[in-house]
Design a protein around this motif. Structure first.
Motif, PDB file in Angstrom:
ATOM      1  N   LEU A   1      -8.008  -7.292   3.873  1.00 47.75           N
ATOM      2  CA  LEU A   1      -6.665  -7.675   3.444  1.00 47.75           C
ATOM      3  C   LEU A   1      -6.610  -9.124   2.961  1.00 47.75           C
ATOM      4  CD1 LEU A   1      -4.491  -6.010   6.240  1.00 47.75           C
ATOM      5  CD2 LEU A   1      -4.950  -5.161   3.927  1.00 47.75           C
TER       6      LEU A   1
ATOM      7  N   GLN B   1      -0.422   0.486   6.349  1.00 48.58           N
ATOM      8  CA  GLN B   1      -1.338   1.611   6.150  1.00 48.58           C
ATOM      9  C   GLN B   1      -1.227   2.694   7.220  1.00 48.58           C
ATOM     10  OE1 GLN B   1      -5.313   0.946   4.767  1.00 48.58           O
ATOM     11  NE2 GLN B   1      -4.781  -0.915   3.654  1.00 48.58           N
TER      12      GLN B   1
ATOM     13  N   ASP C   1      -0.351   3.253  -3.092  1.00 45.93           N
ATOM     14  CA  ASP C   1      -1.256   4.327  -2.677  1.00 45.93           C
ATOM     15  C   ASP C   1      -0.538   5.535  -2.101  1.00 45.93           C
ATOM     16  OD1 ASP C   1      -3.330   2.642  -3.387  1.00 45.93           O
ATOM     17  OD2 ASP C   1      -3.585   1.842  -1.369  1.00 45.93           O
TER      18      ASP C   1
ATOM     19  N   ASP D   1       0.829  -1.205   0.000  1.00 50.59           N
ATOM     20  CA  ASP D   1       0.000   0.000   0.000  1.00 50.59           C
ATOM     21  C   ASP D   1       0.860   1.250   0.000  1.00 50.59           C
ATOM     22  OD1 ASP D   1      -2.500  -1.373   0.112  1.00 50.59           O
ATOM     23  OD2 ASP D   1      -2.173  -1.755   2.233  1.00 50.59           O
TER      24      ASP D   1
ATOM     25  N   GLY E   1      -7.792  -7.621   7.947  1.00 57.79           N
ATOM     26  CA  GLY E   1      -8.207  -6.330   7.423  1.00 57.79           C
ATOM     27  C   GLY E   1      -7.580  -5.223   8.239  1.00 57.79           C
TER      28      GLY E   1
ATOM     29  N   ASP F   1     -16.472   2.638   4.201  1.00 62.53           N
ATOM     30  CA  ASP F   1     -15.933   3.971   4.495  1.00 62.53           C
ATOM     31  C   ASP F   1     -17.111   4.847   4.883  1.00 62.53           C
ATOM     32  OD1 ASP F   1     -14.621   6.368   4.707  1.00 62.53           O
ATOM     33  OD2 ASP F   1     -13.713   6.302   2.709  1.00 62.53           O
TER      34      ASP F   1
ATOM     35  N   ASP G   1     -12.742   3.774   8.178  1.00 68.53           N
ATOM     36  CA  ASP G   1     -12.373   3.333   6.831  1.00 68.53           C
ATOM     37  C   ASP G   1     -11.792   1.933   6.958  1.00 68.53           C
ATOM     38  OD1 ASP G   1     -11.597   3.062   4.232  1.00 68.53           O
ATOM     39  OD2 ASP G   1     -10.120   4.674   4.249  1.00 68.53           O
ATOM     40  N   TYR G   2     -12.527   0.927   6.470  1.00 65.95           N
ATOM     41  CA  TYR G   2     -12.098  -0.461   6.595  1.00 65.95           C
ATOM     42  C   TYR G   2     -11.715  -1.030   5.237  1.00 65.95           C
ATOM     43  CZ  TYR G   2     -11.988  -5.459   7.436  1.00 65.95           C
ATOM     44  OH  TYR G   2     -11.586  -6.772   7.494  1.00 65.95           O
ATOM     45  N   HIS G   3     -10.535  -1.673   5.189  1.00 65.34           N
ATOM     46  CA  HIS G   3     -10.053  -2.337   3.978  1.00 65.34           C
ATOM     47  C   HIS G   3      -9.825  -3.810   4.284  1.00 65.34           C
ATOM     48  CE1 HIS G   3      -8.655   1.288   1.542  1.00 65.34           C
ATOM     49  NE2 HIS G   3      -9.008   1.800   2.697  1.00 65.34           N
TER      50      HIS G   3
ATOM     51  N   ARG H   1     -15.306  -3.800   1.973  1.00 64.57           N
ATOM     52  CA  ARG H   1     -14.791  -2.437   2.096  1.00 64.57           C
ATOM     53  C   ARG H   1     -15.903  -1.532   2.618  1.00 64.57           C
ATOM     54  NH1 ARG H   1     -11.211   1.361  -0.390  1.00 64.57           N
ATOM     55  NH2 ARG H   1     -11.482   3.228   0.891  1.00 64.57           N
TER      56      ARG H   1
END
Length: 402
Positions: free
Chosen positions: A355, A282, A16, A12, A373, A341, A351-353, A339
């Motif tokens: 993984l 992150q 990103d 990331d 995640g 947000d 804000d959850y991602h 996901r």
């Protein structure tokens, strides 16, 4: 201007963070990576016309220098990989570009060197011993290790194979287990440093080192050391900060970004390890967001030879934490949130991602490789941030079928 960016697996931080920052700075990027990782990088860089992915044995500084010498003239050579700091520093120095001192990078990467250097300078002596690959682990017992102590790979990352041992039997057993997974690698056995764990995030240019922020770390129960949650500390205490900076100075660490892990023991910082790159998982993205600073541009500009501004311009009116739901067993992920947000009426953003994809099977590593995640929570009030994060985690389930 041409940036040579060294990387292994896509992260990331790269996709990103640093690549968008390079684009905003108007840089042309040559991404040097091992052939095994080149297809993944080409996939994530699709549509980014300013990036060219080139295969190279990035673990060999001579191959890196040869590859760069055969391409466009470099204006900066940079990496945020734990594994590539020494190679990057040597390559940048070869082309007379701003760089970290390769010796400092090696002091940080090699945990045996870290302990020797800190002990030799007298700033933070810690009992430690190195176990070479060909050495019998029983030789450690004659050194009378101070139990409990910690066994870890000398050049490991991600907290993998880091374990607390309580006696001679556990020491020998854990060394044997780790060696079975890491044949040919050296280990470090060191005194367990008790105390509250923290981090210090720094950024330096030719004029000195700046403190960006810090985190208060929440770990899993022993014998493993998995980071489960970090709370932002925007203004780390001056006394502990000065102590950490003194220890980094003893290691020669300062230029560019650095992520230092330490514990406070009787109000004195004791170094756990020094990661001579920006914090990952992150957390660097969280820092840029909550502090409102162009963190990734700052880091790249330092390697381009620019000075940092006198004031980094960080905001001080927000709180943040980052949580990682973590697998507690090996198996297939059968259910998990997607996901998300959202922003609450109180102005707290979660804000959850994910993984790990549903249907994937993974073994249990007892490290951040077990993360399912990542949840970033930001708001103006600490209590509201904690409430929102805990409500999110309590309201979702992650199912793993052995």
């Amino acid at each position: 201007m041409r940036l040579y960016l060294l990387a292994l697996n896509p992260t990331d931080s790269v996709t990103d963070g640093f690549l968008p920052a390079a684009h905003r700075l108007g840089l042309d990027v040559t991404l040097l990576t091992d052939p095994a990782y080149a297809p993944a990088h080409r996939a994530v860089c699709a549509g980014r016309d300013f990036v060219r992915v080139v295969e190279c044995d990035v673990r060999d500084f001579r191959a890196v220098i040869d590859r760069i010498a055969g391409g466009p003239r470099p204006d900066a050579v940079f990496s945020n990989s734990d594994h590539l700091q020494v190679q990057t520093a040597l390559a940048a120095a070869w082309f007379d570009l701003p760089a970290k001192d390769w010796r400092a990078a090696l002091h940080a990467k090699n945990k045996a060197h870290t302990r020797r250097r800190l002990a030799a300078t007298g700033v933070d002596p810690v009992w430690a011993a190195e176990l070479a690959p060909e050495q019998d682990a029983k030789e450690l017992l004659a050194l009378d290790p101070p139990f409990p102590c910690v066994v870890k790979p000398r050049e490991g990352v991600a907290g993998e194979d880091v374990v607390l041992v309580a006696d001679d039997g556990q020491l020998l057993a854990r060394c044997a287990e780790i060696r079975s997974r890491r044949p040919g690698e050296a280990l470090v056995i060191e005194e367990f440093l008790s105390g509250e764990p923290y981090t210090l995030e720094t950024l330096g240019d030719r004029n000195g080192t700046r403190v960006v922020a810090g985190f208060h770390t929440h770990l899993s129960p022993p014998p493993h050391f998995i980071e489960l949650r970090l709370d932002l500390v925007p203004h780390p205490p001056a006394a502990s900060t000065a102590g950490v900076l003194a220890r980094l100075d003893a290691l020669g660490v300062g230029f560019g970004s650095c992520h230092t892990e330490f514990v406070l023991q009787d109000d004195r910082p004791r170094i756990i390890e020094v990661n001579y790159r920006a914090i990952g998982d992150q957390c660097d993205l969280l820092l840029a967001d909550v502090l409102g600073i162009p963190l990734f541009e700052y880091i790249l500009r330092v390697h381009l030879g620019d000075d940092l501004p006198a004031d980094l311009g960080a905001r001080t009116d927000r709180h943040a934490r980052i949580d990682w739901p973590c697998a507690d067993r090996a198996g297939v992920l059968t259910s998990a949130p997607g996901r998300e947000d959202t922003t609450s009426d109180a102005g707290v953003r979660t804000d959850y991602h994910p993984l790990r994809a549903i249907g994937e099977r993974h073994e249990l590593h007892h490290s951040n490789r077990d993360y399912l995640g990542v949840l970033r929570t930001i708001g103006a009030d600490r209590a509201a941030v904690d409430h929102a994060a805990e409500a999110f985690l309590a309201g979702r389930t992650w199912g793993i079928t052995p």
